[in-house]
Write a protein that holds these residues in place. Structure first.
Motif, mmCIF file in Angstrom:
data_model
loop_
_atom_site.group_PDB
_atom_site.id
_atom_site.type_symbol
_atom_site.label_atom_id
_atom_site.label_comp_id
_atom_site.label_asym_id
_atom_site.label_seq_id
_atom_site.Cartn_x
_atom_site.Cartn_y
_atom_site.Cartn_z
ATOM 1 N N VAL A 40 0.844 -1.207 0.000
ATOM 2 C CA VAL A 40 0.000 0.000 0.000
ATOM 3 C C VAL A 40 0.872 1.247 0.000
ATOM 4 C CG1 VAL A 40 -1.636 1.342 1.373
ATOM 5 C CG2 VAL A 40 -2.014 -1.105 1.037
ATOM 6 N N GLU A 41 1.914 1.239 0.816
ATOM 7 C CA GLU A 41 2.824 2.394 0.888
ATOM 8 C C GLU A 41 3.510 2.628 -0.457
ATOM 9 O OE1 GLU A 41 4.400 5.693 2.522
ATOM 10 O OE2 GLU A 41 2.985 4.373 3.523
ATOM 11 N N ARG A 42 3.978 1.556 -1.079
ATOM 12 C CA ARG A 42 4.646 1.690 -2.382
ATOM 13 C C ARG A 42 3.663 2.162 -3.451
ATOM 14 N NH1 ARG A 42 7.997 -3.599 -3.478
ATOM 15 N NH2 ARG A 42 8.912 -2.308 -5.098
ATOM 16 N N PHE A 43 2.442 1.653 -3.409
ATOM 17 C CA PHE A 43 1.414 2.065 -4.360
ATOM 18 C C PHE A 43 1.144 3.556 -4.222
ATOM 19 C CE2 PHE A 43 -2.850 2.894 -5.824
ATOM 20 C CZ PHE A 43 -3.008 2.084 -6.939
ATOM 21 N N ASN A 44 0.931 3.998 -3.005
ATOM 22 C CA ASN A 44 0.617 5.414 -2.758
ATOM 23 C C ASN A 44 1.789 6.339 -3.073
ATOM 24 O OD1 ASN A 44 -2.060 4.996 -1.987
ATOM 25 N ND2 ASN A 44 -1.474 4.574 0.122
ATOM 26 N N ALA A 45 3.009 5.833 -3.010
ATOM 27 C CA ALA A 45 4.185 6.652 -3.287
ATOM 28 C C ALA A 45 4.457 6.797 -4.785
ATOM 29 C CB ALA A 45 5.412 6.060 -2.596
ATOM 30 N N SER A 49 -0.233 7.358 -8.740
ATOM 31 C CA SER A 49 -1.071 6.561 -7.838
ATOM 32 C C SER A 49 -2.556 6.907 -7.934
ATOM 33 C CB SER A 49 -0.590 6.684 -6.397
ATOM 34 O OG SER A 49 -0.724 8.013 -5.940
ATOM 35 N N GLU A 50 -2.881 8.163 -8.135
ATOM 36 C CA GLU A 50 -4.295 8.540 -8.208
ATOM 37 C C GLU A 50 -4.978 7.907 -9.420
ATOM 38 O OE1 GLU A 50 -5.057 12.710 -7.762
ATOM 39 O OE2 GLU A 50 -3.628 12.876 -6.105
ATOM 40 N N LEU A 53 -5.260 4.157 -8.876
ATOM 41 C CA LEU A 53 -6.296 3.816 -7.909
ATOM 42 C C LEU A 53 -7.664 3.807 -8.578
ATOM 43 C CD1 LEU A 53 -6.917 3.083 -5.006
ATOM 44 C CD2 LEU A 53 -7.099 5.523 -4.490
ATOM 45 N N VAL A 54 -7.890 4.738 -9.476
ATOM 46 C CA VAL A 54 -9.148 4.748 -10.237
ATOM 47 C C VAL A 54 -9.254 3.472 -11.061
ATOM 48 C CG1 VAL A 54 -10.397 5.917 -12.098
ATOM 49 C CG2 VAL A 54 -9.324 7.256 -10.267
ATOM 50 N N GLU A 55 -8.140 3.070 -11.703
ATOM 51 C CA GLU A 55 -8.128 1.828 -12.479
ATOM 52 C C GLU A 55 -8.424 0.625 -11.586
ATOM 53 O OE1 GLU A 55 -4.856 1.007 -15.287
ATOM 54 O OE2 GLU A 55 -4.227 3.068 -14.872
ATOM 55 N N LEU A 56 -7.769 0.575 -10.450
ATOM 56 C CA LEU A 56 -7.943 -0.555 -9.538
ATOM 57 C C LEU A 56 -9.387 -0.664 -9.062
ATOM 58 C CD1 LEU A 56 -6.658 -2.837 -7.774
ATOM 59 C CD2 LEU A 56 -6.401 -1.104 -6.008
#
Length: 97
Positions: A40-45, A49-50, A53-56
């Motif tokens: 989660v930390e790596r994803f947000n960094a 990421s924004e 996150l929409v894709e996910l």
């Protein structure tokens, strides 16, 4: 003999094998939680990421979400060559929530 019965039934005593199994299970849970937190930390960094996150969140299946996270490389832990499956699942679920 009565002390042993009371100890195992009500006292919480376990055999060595049961204790080993419980320790292994606890280790697996802790490893999954750590892998998920790092993911989660790596994803947000990540710089995008924004958008990611929409894709996910647009992906409906849990398996497809896990694969998305794995393909992004966020679930591959430092020093490893492949992603942690349980960590990937937990990471995808945390991000999609």
């Amino acid at each position: 003999a009565a002390t042993m019965v009371v100890g195992f039934v009500w006292g919480g005593w376990v055999t060595g094998g049961t204790a080993r199994d419980q320790a292994t299970a606890a280790g697996n849970v802790a490893r999954t939680e750590l892998a998920s937190s790092i993911c989660v930390e790596r994803f947000n960094a990540a710089t995008d990421s924004e958008a990611r996150l929409v894709e996910l969140k647009a992906i409906t299946g849990a398996s497809a979400r896990r694969q998305f996270v794995e393909a992004g490389g966020w679930a591959t832990m430092p020093g490893q060559t492949s992603p942690d499956r349980r960590g990937s699942e937990a990471c995808a679920a945390a991000l999609a929530a």
